[in-house]
Design a protein around this motif. Structure first.
Motif, PDB file in Angstrom:
ATOM      1  N   SER A 148      59.192 -11.227 -76.741  1.00  0.00           N
ATOM      2  CA  SER A 148      58.515 -11.426 -77.893  1.00  0.00           C
ATOM      3  C   SER A 148      57.943 -12.853 -77.805  1.00  0.00           C
ATOM      4  O   SER A 148      58.639 -13.689 -77.788  1.00  0.00           O
ATOM      5  CB  SER A 148      59.627 -11.391 -79.008  1.00  0.00           C
ATOM      6  N   SER A 201      62.691 -13.278 -85.216  1.00  0.00           N
ATOM      7  CA  SER A 201      62.338 -12.625 -84.271  1.00  0.00           C
ATOM      8  C   SER A 201      63.335 -11.979 -83.443  1.00  0.00           C
ATOM      9  O   SER A 201      63.470 -11.125 -82.735  1.00  0.00           O
ATOM     10  CB  SER A 201      61.210 -13.338 -83.094  1.00  0.00           C
ATOM     11  N   LYS A 206      60.374  -4.739 -84.239  1.00  0.00           N
ATOM     12  CA  LYS A 206      58.852  -5.091 -84.469  1.00  0.00           C
ATOM     13  C   LYS A 206      58.304  -5.807 -83.776  1.00  0.00           C
ATOM     14  O   LYS A 206      56.981  -5.709 -83.674  1.00  0.00           O
ATOM     15  CB  LYS A 206      58.563  -5.472 -85.964  1.00  0.00           C
ATOM     16  N   VAL A 207      58.772  -6.729 -82.996  1.00  0.00           N
ATOM     17  CA  VAL A 207      58.191  -7.823 -82.216  1.00  0.00           C
ATOM     18  C   VAL A 207      58.533  -7.518 -80.788  1.00  0.00           C
ATOM     19  O   VAL A 207      58.070  -8.455 -79.721  1.00  0.00           O
ATOM     20  CB  VAL A 207      58.289  -9.379 -82.565  1.00  0.00           C
ATOM     21  N   GLU A 208      59.118  -6.621 -80.393  1.00  0.00           N
ATOM     22  CA  GLU A 208      59.584  -6.065 -78.964  1.00  0.00           C
ATOM     23  C   GLU A 208      58.264  -5.983 -78.253  1.00  0.00           C
ATOM     24  O   GLU A 208      57.714  -5.294 -78.568  1.00  0.00           O
ATOM     25  CB  GLU A 208      60.799  -5.273 -78.993  1.00  0.00           C
ATOM     26  N   ASN A 209      58.170  -6.772 -77.140  1.00  0.00           N
ATOM     27  CA  ASN A 209      57.127  -6.588 -76.315  1.00  0.00           C
ATOM     28  C   ASN A 209      55.850  -6.747 -76.808  1.00  0.00           C
ATOM     29  O   ASN A 209      54.767  -6.033 -76.471  1.00  0.00           O
ATOM     30  CB  ASN A 209      57.109  -5.306 -75.361  1.00  0.00           C
ATOM     31  N   LYS A 210      55.771  -7.603 -77.718  1.00  0.00           N
ATOM     32  CA  LYS A 210      54.381  -7.769 -78.484  1.00  0.00           C
ATOM     33  C   LYS A 210      54.185  -9.317 -78.460  1.00  0.00           C
ATOM     34  O   LYS A 210      55.189 -10.212 -78.433  1.00  0.00           O
ATOM     35  CB  LYS A 210      54.622  -7.418 -79.806  1.00  0.00           C
ATOM     36  N   SER A 211      52.997  -9.820 -78.692  1.00  0.00           N
ATOM     37  CA  SER A 211      52.604 -11.192 -78.812  1.00  0.00           C
ATOM     38  C   SER A 211      52.050 -11.163 -80.189  1.00  0.00           C
ATOM     39  O   SER A 211      51.266 -10.567 -80.903  1.00  0.00           O
ATOM     40  CB  SER A 211      51.290 -11.618 -77.800  1.00  0.00           C
ATOM     41  N   VAL A 212      52.830 -12.338 -81.080  1.00  0.00           N
ATOM     42  CA  VAL A 212      52.454 -12.274 -82.273  1.00  0.00           C
ATOM     43  C   VAL A 212      51.810 -13.580 -82.800  1.00  0.00           C
ATOM     44  O   VAL A 212      52.377 -14.665 -82.299  1.00  0.00           O
ATOM     45  CB  VAL A 212      53.644 -12.027 -83.156  1.00  0.00           C
ATOM     46  N   ASP A 280      46.541 -11.762 -84.463  1.00  0.00           N
ATOM     47  CA  ASP A 280      47.535 -10.774 -84.385  1.00  0.00           C
ATOM     48  C   ASP A 280      48.641 -11.022 -85.055  1.00  0.00           C
ATOM     49  O   ASP A 280      49.786 -11.604 -84.446  1.00  0.00           O
ATOM     50  CB  ASP A 280      47.648 -10.370 -82.531  1.00  0.00           C
ATOM     51  N   ILE A 282      52.125 -10.349 -87.845  1.00  0.00           N
ATOM     52  CA  ILE A 282      53.186  -9.261 -88.251  1.00  0.00           C
ATOM     53  C   ILE A 282      53.701  -9.901 -89.551  1.00  0.00           C
ATOM     54  O   ILE A 282      54.369 -11.023 -89.673  1.00  0.00           O
ATOM     55  CB  ILE A 282      54.336  -8.812 -87.289  1.00  0.00           C
TER      56      ILE A 282
END
Length: 480
Positions: A148, A201, A206-212, A280, A282
């Motif tokens: 994350s 986080s 919701k933020v797993e393997n994501k760039s926020v 991007d 969340i």
């Protein structure tokens, strides 16, 4: 973090600017393995266990992350870690991230949380700093552990990097000639809001393997931030927009005016030409609530209370006698880091004949001697148990040029960057036997020259392979 049993979070840089603030927050619901280069000097508490950890060492990284459910990556390579460093920060960042990611995989870490910077959509002309942040993000995710990435704009807080530079410019310049890049839009965020984003986080699907992207409530230009900072400080500097002063020239005068070390200031200033606005996002992670002016007031108050009007990220050069030298090369297609290690040893013997004799035995141990094989200047022991196809490790175990003792950690490694044909060649913990001044201006310079020649050698091999491949295709076409 909803488990009944308190989760265990490994926190890198726990004694640093962001880490120390984050530590206070996550201990409310989790036990923390606080990782620092000087962790052994800290006292453990009910929910905090300190560990010393050098992430340039893969084995150290594995010990540091042992027992962790989650791991927070706050590491960067701008701080000097050896008496002599011959390396670009982005190449050192590769080693740190690769060791961390592999250790996280081995220790069964469920999630890596990485604090990065906002990356513009157009990634073709990124600054070195932002390219490195993006490369680290890719490396951390290369071994299967969910990552994350929290991408923050300019973080407003005391003892950081960007905001203290900003405040010093306002404090020390009665006139400010503002070049074009100061009109670039960015998304500042208060330190406490970044801490909240990181904390929220941990274990968050919701933020797993994501760039926020995360930012505060305002999108501003650097010019607007300078003006608002001046208002908070009770100053009214004269502000003049000018079309001159490129980013490269600006980094020089910013360094001179603020006294910030160029190792820290240059990469940061080079990134200011990019608009960095949170896109991007969340809910619950990205929505910073603190205005820039409020954050600036809090930061300046904290700086005044702590006497923080000095560089906080970088300290003086370490006082040891060790060397870190890191170079990046491109490997021919299909070749590995282990191949590169053997090729380097064999190439050295051809390059320096008859001045150097290189003896490479069947176990890949290497002995480099002057003229004859009697008096070795460097002895390298291949570590088969710690080497793989993508990493070859040679321990520096003797020779006239090396100061080897019981606590010696000198080593040379060839490390392939995940999913690429790029290879990092690095010397760590090497302590020269020559007097330091002589070493610095002789052997250290020769090493850089040799590495440049080896890089050219690899490029020649790649051109030869491409030529042979082209001839092969032409022959096939002719036969058909």
């Amino acid at each position: 973090m909803t488990e009944t049993k308190r989760p265990v979070v490994a926190l890198t840089g726990a004694s640093g600017y962001i880490g120390s603030n984050l530590l206070e927050q996550i201990t409310k619901k989790a036990d923390v393995i606080a990782l620092s280069r000087s962790g052994d000097d800290k006292e453990n508490s009910a929910h905090v266990t300190w560990r010393s950890c050098d992430f340039y060492s893969k084995s150290d990284a594995e010990k540091g992350l042992e027992g962790a459910d989650y791991a927070i990556y706050l590491i960067h390579s701008m701080k000097p870690s050896a008496k002599l460093t011959q390396a670009k920060f982005e190449d050192m960042d590769v080693i740190l991230a690769d060791n961390f990611a592999q250790a996280a995989k081995k220790q069964g870490v469920k999630q890596i949380i990485y604090l990065s910077g906002i990356i513009p959509k157009d990634t073709k002309e990124l600054s070195r700093h932002l390219k490195s942040r993006l490369e680290v993000e890719k490396i951390l995710g290369s071994y299967g552990v969910p990552v994350s990435t929290i991408r923050a704009g300019l973080i407003v807080g005391p003892k950081g990097s960007s905001f203290p530079i900003l405040s010093k410019l306002v404090k020390r310049l009665p006139w400010m000639l503002l070049p074009k890049w100061t009109r670039t839009k960015t998304h500042p965020i208060a330190l406490k809001d970044v801490i909240g984003s990181l904390k929220n986080s941990i274990g968050n699907k919701k933020v797993e393997n994501k760039s926020v992207d995360v930012g505060g409530p305002e999108i501003m230009s650097y010019k607007e931030m300078l003006i608002q900072t001046a208002e908070v400080m009770g100053k009214k500097p004269k502000v003049v927009d000018i079309p001159l002063l490129t980013v490269n020239l600006s980094r020089l005068w910013v360094t001179l005016v603020t006294g910030s070390p160029k190792e820290m200031a240059y990469p940061l200033i080079e990134s200011l030409k990019h608009p960095m606005v949170a896109e991007d996002t969340i809910e619950g992670i990205s929505d910073g609530k603190t205005t820039f002016k409020e954050a600036a007031q809090e930061a300046l108050k904290a700086e005044k209370e702590e006497g923080a009007d000095k560089p906080a990220i970088l300290t003086a050069t370490p006082t040891g006698s060790d060397v870190r030298s890191v170079q990046r090369v491109m490997l021919p297609e299909g070749k590995t880091a282990n191949w590169a290690g053997e090729e380097y040893m064999n190439w050295i013997s051809r390059l320096a004949r008859p001045f150097l004799a290189v003896d490479l035995d069947e176990d890949k141990n290497c002995k480099i001697s002057l003229f004859s094989k009697a008096a070795s200047i460097l002895e390298l022991t291949y570590s088969s148990e710690r080497s793989t196809d993508t990493r070859a490790l040679y321990l520096i175990t003797g020779g006239f040029f090396a100061n080897v003792g019981e606590d010696s950690k000198g080593r040379i490694e060839f490390r392939q960057i995940p999913n690429t044909q790029e290879c990092i060649i690095a010397i760590h913990g090497y302590r020269p036997a020559l007097p330091w001044t002589i070493y610095k201006f002789t052997q250290a310079k020769v090493h850089l020259w040799v590495m440049a020649l080896f890089k050219r050698h690899l490029q020649h091999l790649m051109k030869s392979d491409q030529h042979e491949e082209k001839e092969g295709r032409q022959k096939t076409i002719a036969e058909a």
